[in-house]
Enzyme design. Sequence first.
Site, PDB file in Angstrom:
ATOM      1  N   GLU A  46       0.836  -1.202   0.000  1.00 36.01           N
ATOM      2  CA  GLU A  46       0.000   0.000   0.000  1.00 36.01           C
ATOM      3  C   GLU A  46       0.877   1.261   0.000  1.00 36.01           C
ATOM      4  OE1 GLU A  46      -3.546   1.731   2.978  1.00 36.01           O
ATOM      5  OE2 GLU A  46      -2.269   0.036   3.587  1.00 36.01           O
ATOM      6  N   LYS A 115      -9.135   2.711  -1.997  1.00 34.90           N
ATOM      7  CA  LYS A 115      -9.413   2.040  -0.729  1.00 34.90           C
ATOM      8  C   LYS A 115     -10.779   2.486  -0.214  1.00 34.90           C
ATOM      9  CE  LYS A 115      -7.102   1.121   3.728  1.00 34.90           C
ATOM     10  NZ  LYS A 115      -5.857   1.366   4.488  1.00 34.90           N
ATOM     11  N   CYS A 170      -5.528  -3.155   2.192  1.00 37.25           N
ATOM     12  CA  CYS A 170      -5.309  -3.308   3.628  1.00 37.25           C
ATOM     13  C   CYS A 170      -6.587  -3.446   4.456  1.00 37.25           C
ATOM     14  CB  CYS A 170      -4.459  -2.153   4.146  1.00 37.25           C
ATOM     15  SG  CYS A 170      -3.652  -2.534   5.735  1.00 37.25           S
TER      16      CYS A 170
END
Length: 641
Positions: A46, A115, A170
Amino acid sequence: MRHGFVKVAAVTPELKVADCIYNTAQICEAAKEAADAGAKIIVFPELGITGYTCCDLFWQERLLVSAKEGLRKIVDASRMWDALVFVGLPWEKEQKLYNVAAAVSRGRLLGLVPKRFLPNYAEFYEARHFTPGDANISWTEFEGSPVPFGQNLLFVCREMEGLTVAAEICEDLWAPDPPSTRHALAGATVLVNLSASDENTGKSIYREALVANQSARLICGYLYASAGEGESTTDLVFGGHNLIAENGTVLAQSPRFTNGIIYSELDIHRLRSERRRMTTFQCAENTEYEKIPFHLETEETVLTRDFTPMPFVPADRGDRDRRCEEILIIQALGLKKRLLHTGCKSMVIGISGGLDSTLALLVAAKAADMIGLERSAILSVTMPCFGTTDRTYRNACELTEKLGATLREVNIRNAVQVHFRDIGHDPDEHDVTYENSQARERTQILMDLANKSGGLVIGTGDLSELALGWATYNGDHMSMYAVNASVPKTLVRHLVRYYADTCGDEALAGVLQDVLDTPVSPELLPPKDGVISQRTEDLVGPYELHDFFLYHMLRCGEEPSKVYRLAERAFAGTYDRETILKWLKTFYRRFFAQQFKRSCLPDGPKVGSVAVSPRGDLRMPSDACVRIWMQELECLQAEKM
């Protein structure tokens, strides 16, 4: 990419916080290394172009411009890589900043996946800098060209059917409703996760379980690449814990606190097969998704992942013991229920001194204990005949005595000889009639003794024998409850050994050990010099091979050439190619030809993921043709010559 295998890589490169020039160079170098090693899907951490721990530097125009310049260099470099590559960076869109995964292939930026779930608790405060991503597809611009932007992006390989990739970042995985669930139901078979998961005590165990479990729930391959050494240690330490999982199994993971690359091969055909099998997993065309094609060169995938030669037997001793205890309980509980339901007060078992009848007797003893029935109600019947050796006869008697069952001996030699005279068979002709007459005589005796005692005949045959049809029809093939029917031969041995190790009776353990040391045999042909002359594995092949074939053919739905390829790798140094191919042909021939025996099996408890009951896992016509399976094996044999 033959047989559905695709090589993948998860990478944690060297990094310097906010040094996009350095980080881009490291990403390009690592991506080239992975691509040169044959990896076709490569995932980086990330925000890897900038570093995850830039904090308020994310608001700096210079950092954002430099990150985009870095992406441009990665896109240009990707012209030389035969791979789909995912890298992380901050991306500005409509005056908002997003944490995105950029999908790059062959000189093109294919899409940007933002994200969705931004952690803003404990040590995390991503909502300070970033905006949550949206599932809906919109467009942004890169190098003057429109690029799709949104979570609902599927990257579809044109050269390999079923290889469809989607991304999450994540915390998306750690949230209650991960985007990967929706991606998988839209058709993604491979999920990549660009992560920056810091280390604290116990977290790696949870992380590994999370990745493994998500790959199992979604029946997918899951690539997890995490930030490592090089990130700021002002408050946190990152361990570079990378993971590659497939359908619940972790294929590879990196040692923590080291940067580098891990590789493995995902089996896309296996994943598709599992999804076809599981009717509750319902993929559907989703018009909210944008499908973006990418291309790979079609080439052989060199396998590096391990394939256990014993798929039914856990390699770890603790896991194996737990499985053995669990199976023994399942078997005994099934038998207990049948006894209570029928009101039977005894159990009748033909005891030979071999592995299968030994296991059945152990299960009967366990079931009797559960019910509170005296073990003397177990009628253990030894029926010596032409092939019985002193060793197996002695073990049968001693085992019965040690377990507290009642021993009954019925020598069937005279009865079988009378039968030979009745049907006009020459007793010197040791053919299938000679052998099966003994098996059917024994079954007749057991059935009648069960009638006399108000009991059940307990079947002893195992799953491997049923798969090969290595049972006499209406002989040992038949019983009133078959406790071993879904236990493969390779596992029978471990169940008996586990009982020996845990029974607490040294004398009983000694008998069980001698049973384990006795060659597997039906003992239907006369012994030579008092020693077993008829070894089952000399006739039908090694059971460890057949159990491997059975698992991969029936459980995984794999084609013969693939089963052969995996067996070659699993049994390297144990069996040569010719031996594996010989017994694989035997397996397919017998499996198809002997289905009629499985179509009328007695009841018995399922204990594992593979079973052949016509009322359960295997609904197969008894007259199905084996031609196309054997045709593939013949072609394979021709190639090997």
